[in-house]
Scaffold this active site. Structure first.
Site, short mmCIF file in Angstrom:
data_model
loop_
_atom_site.label_atom_id
_atom_site.label_comp_id
_atom_site.label_asym_id
_atom_site.label_seq_id
_atom_site.Cartn_x
_atom_site.Cartn_y
_atom_site.Cartn_z
N SER A 186 39.61 39.62 40.22
CA SER A 186 39.84 40.81 41.03
C SER A 186 41.11 40.78 41.86
CB SER A 186 38.64 41.05 41.95
OG SER A 186 38.46 39.95 42.83
N HIS A 214 35.03 44.21 37.07
CA HIS A 214 36.28 44.95 36.94
C HIS A 214 36.65 45.22 35.49
CE1 HIS A 214 37.68 45.12 41.13
NE2 HIS A 214 37.04 43.97 41.27
N LYS A 244 32.18 50.65 40.48
CA LYS A 244 33.63 50.69 40.25
C LYS A 244 33.94 51.77 39.22
CE LYS A 244 34.60 46.05 41.92
NZ LYS A 244 33.30 45.78 42.54
#
Length: 397
Positions: A186, A214, A244
């Site tokens: 990240s 991610h 996300k």
């Protein structure tokens, strides 16, 4: 009376963080977390959100959330094992399993909870975990909670992983050994070397665990880094977040059916915490349907990613070796990093500084997160501000 010991501890340590430029000021948004946000009455181009695909403000998602809320209420009303499992939760888990190409999936309240839940439900003091040194804090905490022996592996160093896997296996000290990694890291945006990791795991009979917070929605046609590398049938645990690219809140573990059945009876966040709201579950279902039926949002995201990265490099910034939308502008010094972020804000660009302890000392950076919702004009304006502030602070020649 309040404790004087606590009062002194807090005053001294808060002052120390502020003096070192390590104290993080939290801003309050007066708008949705979209490509442009409002803070203190000012509109800013937003480059700090994890809302990769712009789904957090998508009308289709909002409608799905509202409809489910009207049908089921604002909350599930209980933990999943009593009577907090609603039909919408089962539908979400079935969608997730199909999306991740696994036999089954289980939803949790957050991605952080996933790592606290899954690792400790399977690993114990008689086991060992090979963990990449740059793994997310939730992985580290999940490993600690399990009480397994944690063997730190140099970042993406396959020789080190192989050597430590061999040593752990041949020692005969451990009942089970797991190798655990982020799919996308990240802070730097690099991708784990999953094909090599899986080969080493299979050679030494290690369990494989990939946290794809991610990567999900971004790589592998949305299904994540495991699918990106064609390894869906060779990774034991696939962890993802719903907050996300999916744009809502929550997390999930995907894998074989027996694993998911085990987590339903052994993982503590599932057993002792109320499940995600019906509206959130329905919005997640809508997001998965959107990603399954079209690549439009991913294509727009990657177009914006390339535009921003190429622009920053052309200006002269160090953006590291990111292979993903995560785009760090590495400044180094903590105080200068904080000052750089503050000046960007003053010029109309919101990009938060990230310093120790989130990243190692001396590697402070401003992390940029372009999304599918940004326009080219927004990114061009942000690049202009970056160049102006970079020259002003002596970061650029």
């Amino acid at each position: 009376m309040p404790s004087h010991v606590l009062e002194n501890f807090l005053k001294e340590n808060l002052a120390d963080l502020k003096n070192k430029g390590l104290y993080n000021e939290i801003d309050t948004l007066e708008s949705a977390n979209g490509p442009v946000i409002k803070i203190n009455g000012r509109e800013l181009i937003n480059l700090s959100s994890n809302n990769y695909l712009g789904l957090a403000t998508d009308d289709r998602m909002i409608d799905a959330c509202v409809d489910a809320t009207k049908k089921y209420g604002v909350g599930a009303g209980a933990v999943r094992t009593i009577n907090g499992t609603l039909a919408v939760h089962i539908e979400l888990e079935e969608k997730l399993a199909e999306f991740k190409h696994t036999e089954a999936a289980i939803a949790y309240q957050s991605g952080f909870n996933c790592n606290m839940a899954a690792i400790s439900a399977v690993m114990d003091k008689n086991d060992a975990i090979l963990s990449d040194e740059l793994n997310h804090a939730s992985i580290i905490d999940g490993c600690r909670l399990s009480k397994a022996k944690i063997i730190r592996v140099n970042h993406s160093d396959m020789d080190d992983l192989r050597a430590k896997a061999k040593e752990a296996k041949e020692s005969g000290l451990y009942n089970k050994i797991m190798v655990i990694t982020d799919g996308v890291f990240s802070m730097d945006g690099d991708v784990a070397k999953l094909p090599e990791i899986v080969e080493i795991a299979e050679e030494f009979d290690l369990m494989t665990y990939v946290d794809d917070a991610h990567g999900s929605g971004v790589l592998g046609k949305g299904a994540g880094t495991v699918k990106h590398f064609g390894l869906s049938d060779r990774v034991d645990f696939q962890i993802g977040t719903l907050s996300k690219a999916i744009g809502v809140v929550g997390g999930y573990v995907a894998g074989r059916k027996d694993l998911i059945d085990w987590l339903k009876v052994q993982s503590r966040p599932f057993l002792f915490s109320t499940s995600i709201t019906p509206g959130s579950a329905a919005a997640c279902i809508e997001a998965i349907d959107i990603l399954s039926n079209s690549m439009e949002l991913q294509d727009k995201l990657w177009d914006n990613v390339h535009n921003l990265k190429d622009g920053l490099k052309k200006i002269g910034f160090d953006i590291g070796n990111s292979e993903t939308p995560i785009t760090p502008v590495i400044i180094g010094d903590e105080k200068k990093t904080q000052e750089f972020s503050k000046r960007l804000n003053e010029e109309g660009v919101y990009a938060k500084s990230i310093v120790f302890p989130t990243v190692p000392r001396g590697t402070g950076r401003v992390r940029n997160m372009p999304s599918a919702a940004h326009t080219k004009e927004m990114l061009d304006q942000a690049l202009s501000v970056y160049e102006k502030v970079g020259k002003e602070l002596g970061i650029l020649n």
